[in-house]
Design an enzyme around this catalytic site. Sequence first.
Site, PDB file in Angstrom:
ATOM      1  N   ARG A  37       0.818  -1.222   0.000  1.00 38.05           N
ATOM      2  CA  ARG A  37       0.000   0.000   0.000  1.00 38.05           C
ATOM      3  C   ARG A  37       0.849   1.269   0.000  1.00 38.05           C
ATOM      4  NH1 ARG A  37      -5.409  -1.119   2.685  1.00 38.05           N
ATOM      5  NH2 ARG A  37      -6.058  -2.939   1.518  1.00 38.05           N
ATOM      6  N   ASP A 144     -16.261   9.575   7.425  1.00 43.68           N
ATOM      7  CA  ASP A 144     -15.181   8.586   7.438  1.00 43.68           C
ATOM      8  C   ASP A 144     -13.877   9.326   7.744  1.00 43.68           C
ATOM      9  OD1 ASP A 144     -15.040   5.491   6.272  1.00 43.68           O
ATOM     10  OD2 ASP A 144     -13.103   6.510   6.257  1.00 43.68           O
TER      11      ASP A 144
END
Length: 273
Positions: A37, A144
């Site tokens: 990632r 979020d």
Amino acid sequence: MARTDNESSDYDLIVSLVHERSRIRLHDGKQALIRARLGKRMRALGFATFHEYCQHLRAGADEQERIRVVDALTTNFTSFLREQDHFEFLVQKALPSILPTRPGPFRIWSAACATGEEPYTMAFYLADWFPPAAGWDWQILATDISTRALETAAAGIYPESRLTAVPKEWQRRYFQMGRGDWAGQYRIKQSISQRVEFRGLNLLDHQPFTHSFEVIFCRNVMIYFDRATQSQLLRQLRAHLLPKGFLFTGHSESLNGMSSALRCLQPSIYQST
Ligand SMILES: C[S@@+](CC[C@H](N)C(=O)[O-])C[C@H]1O[C@@H](n2cnc3c(N)ncnc32)[C@H](O)[C@@H]1O
């Protein structure tokens, strides 16, 4: 293969940064995920090694990059109609039991909404069961921690492959099908998107709302937190629920014994007392 001291302390740095910001604990064995990632970021910034990238983070001046690390490593998996029974319960049982029969306003909070599929699914159900044209005036607040996920959510554009669970009728009614360069992409129609507001919010921070909600969905995020953090978050969520309001958690998240102020109606569905 044994890890060098540098590697160990680099992974520790990332693990504690993510934990400090999100309370998500990346256990041993996630090194490959971390590398995959963050590798792209590392290369984009021109660092030759993971260690150099970590030294840059350690220097502490680049707050934006630290946010990106948390973004990249908090799992955003979601889908339209995920855990579908919750949406059916919402419109068939929960809301009818607390709303007045005369149409009016109400509010729902999708806490940890990821890329938006959860709040949009709610909106599809609400549009059918509580139509604005009949006087229902509902709003969904969707929050979020991940700015990357929120960008996708706010754009409201999804490839066809993400819509497999969405009934064809809803695809026609609530999505605009892309043409030309946009072929294969579906955009949420304005009648839906105007009722969903996306906002960045860390669930572990103070939640600055001036009003309460009839319903809160907080699904598939608590599972990442330790028990003490879950309890603290539950107290906050409960404080933002109206009396008799409903809290939905993920199917695999149990709040057993954690809050006497929430009655368990069935696994993952709770009602404020
Ligand atoms: C697995 S997704 C769940 C999405 C959706 N609720 C569902 O059930 O399909 C978990 C989401 O929680 C978010 N998240 C993780 N830690 C958070 C925090 N401390 N505050 C707010 N959101 C957080 C992640 O960014 C991610 O989008």
